[in-house]
Design a protein around this motif. Structure first.
Motif, mmCIF file in Angstrom:
data_model
loop_
_atom_site.group_PDB
_atom_site.id
_atom_site.type_symbol
_atom_site.label_atom_id
_atom_site.label_comp_id
_atom_site.label_asym_id
_atom_site.label_seq_id
_atom_site.Cartn_x
_atom_site.Cartn_y
_atom_site.Cartn_z
ATOM 1 N N UNK A 96 0.895 -1.211 0.054
ATOM 2 C CA UNK A 96 -0.231 -0.041 -0.033
ATOM 3 C C UNK A 96 0.734 1.251 -0.111
ATOM 4 N N UNK A 97 2.188 1.133 0.385
ATOM 5 C CA UNK A 97 2.854 2.038 0.286
ATOM 6 C C UNK A 97 4.008 2.064 -0.937
ATOM 7 N N UNK A 98 3.771 1.328 -1.915
ATOM 8 C CA UNK A 98 4.621 1.080 -2.983
ATOM 9 C C UNK A 98 6.022 0.451 -2.596
ATOM 10 N N UNK A 99 6.065 -0.151 -1.250
ATOM 11 C CA UNK A 99 7.404 -0.878 -1.096
ATOM 12 C C UNK A 99 7.352 -2.412 -1.153
ATOM 13 N N UNK A 100 8.420 -2.977 -1.654
ATOM 14 C CA UNK A 100 8.756 -4.270 -1.956
ATOM 15 C C UNK A 100 9.745 -4.661 -1.202
ATOM 16 N N UNK A 101 9.736 -5.816 -0.825
ATOM 17 C CA UNK A 101 11.217 -6.429 -0.164
ATOM 18 C C UNK A 101 12.183 -6.740 -1.266
ATOM 19 N N UNK A 102 11.917 -6.984 -2.592
ATOM 20 C CA UNK A 102 12.899 -7.315 -3.581
ATOM 21 C C UNK A 102 13.635 -6.223 -3.749
ATOM 22 N N UNK A 103 13.038 -4.956 -3.821
ATOM 23 C CA UNK A 103 13.954 -3.916 -3.945
ATOM 24 C C UNK A 103 13.512 -2.919 -3.039
ATOM 25 N N UNK A 104 13.884 -3.452 -1.765
ATOM 26 C CA UNK A 104 13.523 -2.556 -0.468
ATOM 27 C C UNK A 104 13.840 -1.102 -0.598
ATOM 28 N N UNK A 105 15.302 -1.019 -0.731
ATOM 29 C CA UNK A 105 15.830 0.380 -0.546
ATOM 30 C C UNK A 105 15.424 1.383 -1.449
ATOM 31 N N UNK A 106 15.355 0.982 -2.685
ATOM 32 C CA UNK A 106 14.755 1.766 -3.823
ATOM 33 C C UNK A 106 13.300 2.051 -3.490
ATOM 34 N N UNK A 107 12.553 1.160 -3.422
ATOM 35 C CA UNK A 107 11.038 1.433 -3.407
ATOM 36 C C UNK A 107 10.764 2.006 -2.146
ATOM 37 N N UNK A 108 11.480 2.037 -0.882
ATOM 38 C CA UNK A 108 11.285 2.975 0.203
ATOM 39 C C UNK A 108 11.680 4.084 -0.265
ATOM 40 N N UNK A 109 12.510 4.589 -0.785
ATOM 41 C CA UNK A 109 13.054 5.852 -0.966
ATOM 42 C C UNK A 109 12.135 6.576 -2.084
ATOM 43 N N UNK A 112 1.706 -10.133 -5.073
ATOM 44 C CA UNK A 112 1.386 -9.465 -3.917
ATOM 45 C C UNK A 112 -0.065 -8.969 -3.784
ATOM 46 N N UNK A 113 -0.474 -8.620 -4.741
ATOM 47 C CA UNK A 113 -1.925 -7.980 -4.781
ATOM 48 C C UNK A 113 -2.723 -9.240 -5.314
ATOM 49 N N UNK A 114 -3.405 -9.866 -4.126
ATOM 50 C CA UNK A 114 -4.096 -10.974 -4.461
ATOM 51 C C UNK A 114 -5.381 -10.637 -4.633
ATOM 52 N N UNK A 115 -5.838 -9.425 -4.861
ATOM 53 C CA UNK A 115 -7.559 -9.289 -5.171
ATOM 54 C C UNK A 115 -7.561 -8.579 -6.619
ATOM 55 N N UNK A 116 -6.761 -8.722 -7.417
ATOM 56 C CA UNK A 116 -6.686 -8.572 -8.790
ATOM 57 C C UNK A 116 -7.304 -9.833 -9.690
ATOM 58 N N UNK A 117 -8.468 -9.544 -10.208
ATOM 59 C CA UNK A 117 -9.071 -10.632 -11.003
ATOM 60 C C UNK A 117 -8.301 -11.257 -12.014
ATOM 61 N N UNK A 118 -7.459 -10.238 -12.727
ATOM 62 C CA UNK A 118 -6.446 -10.701 -13.644
ATOM 63 C C UNK A 118 -5.607 -11.670 -13.369
ATOM 64 N N UNK A 119 -5.196 -11.561 -12.197
ATOM 65 C CA UNK A 119 -4.166 -12.490 -11.415
ATOM 66 C C UNK A 119 -4.720 -14.101 -10.879
ATOM 67 N N UNK A 120 -6.015 -14.112 -10.827
ATOM 68 C CA UNK A 120 -6.593 -15.386 -9.858
ATOM 69 C C UNK A 120 -5.802 -16.591 -10.231
ATOM 70 N N UNK A 121 -5.603 -17.102 -11.267
ATOM 71 C CA UNK A 121 -4.898 -18.252 -11.740
ATOM 72 C C UNK A 121 -3.489 -18.325 -11.026
ATOM 73 N N UNK A 122 -2.557 -17.289 -11.163
ATOM 74 C CA UNK A 122 -1.191 -16.957 -10.604
ATOM 75 C C UNK A 122 -1.287 -17.114 -9.084
#
Length: 439
Positions: free
Chosen positions: A89-102, A369-379
């Motif tokens: 919700x804050x557009x932060x990911x663990x994969x690119x934590x420092x970059x996305x945090x900033x 990560x966004x598990x309420x996106x209908x386009x991603x149900x199968x994934x």
């Protein structure tokens, strides 16, 4: 900070059935006590209270805290934890934590707290609100705080049978039954810009008058059209009133609680009937096709339910319905999945492998990560299946395993003495295991 950071303390609070403020919906269950109640404290005051400032301080210093242990555990088990959902919700990911945090649109909020004694100028925009314990079920994994049937019918008797496993029930007044507190809450919400999400819980929410009255007040105030409403049902009830609520809110997320698609679900979620539960789930699915309703199964695996989790996976795949990545059951301690004997654990992994083989599933290259996106149900479905497979093969050891297994037998036998049933009718595969611990 990557291992502990969470943006939740800048945007979220939880309100318990007693009206106490807590910092997090995913926080450890025993952190329910609070010196801050909505009757005497405003949301703005709580956001800059000592508990919230201390939590921000711990997080910004990169230290772990006891409140967040369930998320730390799920991170290590490759599950999408509540912490990761909040970071998203804050557009932060663990994969690119420092970059996305900033680059986060909320970075200034975190910086402000660092420079102003951990205070914040922000108001919560994300709420989890407990409306009381009124419920038509008495799940074997539940407690009086969330089930009136437990509080009245079971725990007083269970306490006499096994006092160490069933503490005495504490009585409390439910804030949602007080019209003045409901009005106070709605008026505070009306004065908060950009409220995004309100998750209402029970008890059985669709059974609660407070659920409908609070929704009506949010609609009457003109607030609903900008708010995503979340709630959860045990699927024993289907109400057409939900259609009117769906029409008024920006979006509605409905969690459908089920543990297995076999009659073991009836034993765990007593006195539900799996045929009725399945029927209602499919009705909610039909409602999703007719409206903007968002649905997902909510599974909270325990040592009992995990054996037939493959039936839930099959149901998800057959009906194109995702499941929430809910907390793994932590309490009661004696029902934790970690207590499984190795042979049973291997049986379950083999059953999951058969589902994977039958549906020719392969892991996703990247976790959704966004598990309420209908386009991603199968994934999302694939992610969840492989998550639980990984979990079963990598569960950490816990202390006093034998003690907890003996407690498990005492726990279920106490319930069965009141319900006149036996787990072996639903789970004969556990007979040797349970008999070895005095069942």
């Amino acid at each position: 900070m990557k291992e502990v950071f969470c943006s939740s303390p800048w945007m979220h609070i939880r309100i318990t059935p007693e009206g106490n403020y807590l910092p997090c919906r995913w926080g450890e269950i025993f952190h329910r006590e609070s010196n801050h109640n909505m009757a005497t404290t405003s949301m703005a005051e709580y956001m800059n209270s000592e508990p919230m400032k201390n939590l921000r301080k711990t997080i910004l210093e990169g230290n772990e805290n006891t409140l967040c242990q369930s998320c730390y555990k799920e991170d290590k088990l490759n599950k999408v934890s509540g912490r990761q959902k909040q970071l998203l919700k804050s557009a932060i990911t663990l994969k690119e934590f420092e970059k996305s945090l900033c680059a986060s649109p909320h970075f200034d909020r975190f910086q402000y707290s660092l420079e102003h004694d951990m205070q914040t100028q922000e108001m919560p925009v994300d709420f989890q609100i407990d409306l009381g314990n009124t419920c038509n079920s008495a799940c074997i994994t539940c407690a009086p705080e969330y089930s009136s049937r437990h509080a009245i019918e079971f725990f007083p008797k269970l306490n006499k049978l096994e006092p160490s496993l069933f503490p005495q029930v504490k009585s409390y007044n439910t804030w949602a039954n007080d019209p003045q507190l409901v009005d106070k809450f709605v008026n505070e919400i009306a004065n908060i810009p950009n409220v995004r999400y309100i998750h209402l819980l029970g008890g059985e929410t669709l059974y609660l008058k407070a659920f409908y009255s609070l929704c009506d007040k949010l609609i009457q105030k003109g607030l609903a059209k900008n708010i995503i409403l979340g709630t959860t049902t045990n699927c024993t009830i289907y109400t057409p009133e939900l259609v009117d609520i769906i029409k008024e809110f920006k979006d509605v997320h409905l969690g459908l609680s089920v543990e297995t698609m076999t009659d073991l679900n009836d034993y765990i979620r007593w006195p539900s009937k799996i045929d009725q539960v399945r029927e209602h789930i499919l009705k909610f699915k039909q409602l999703k096709q007719e409206t903007d309703l968002n649905i997902s199964l909510r599974i909270t695996p325990s040592i009992l339910s995990i054996y037939h989790i493959d039936t839930v996976f099959e149901f998800m795949l057959e009906n194109n319905i995702v499941a929430e990545s809910c907390n793994i059951l932590e309490y009661p301690l004696c029902q934790r999945v970690e207590l499984l004997p190795e042979l049973l654990r291997k049986d379950i992994v083999n059953k999951i492998d058969k589902v994977i083989e039958r549906w020719q599933l392969t892991p996703n290259s990247q976790t959704v990560l966004n598990r309420r996106n209908d386009a991603e149900i199968s994934s999302v479905i694939k992610d969840i299946i492989f998550e639980y497979r990984f979990l079963l093969e990598n569960y950490p050891n816990i202390d006093e395993v034998d003690k907890h297994r003996y407690d498990l037998v005492k726990y279920i036998r106490a319930f069965e003495s009141l319900r006149a049933n036996t787990v072996l009718d639903y789970l004969p595969e556990y007979e040797e295991f349970l008999r070895s611990y005095n069942y």
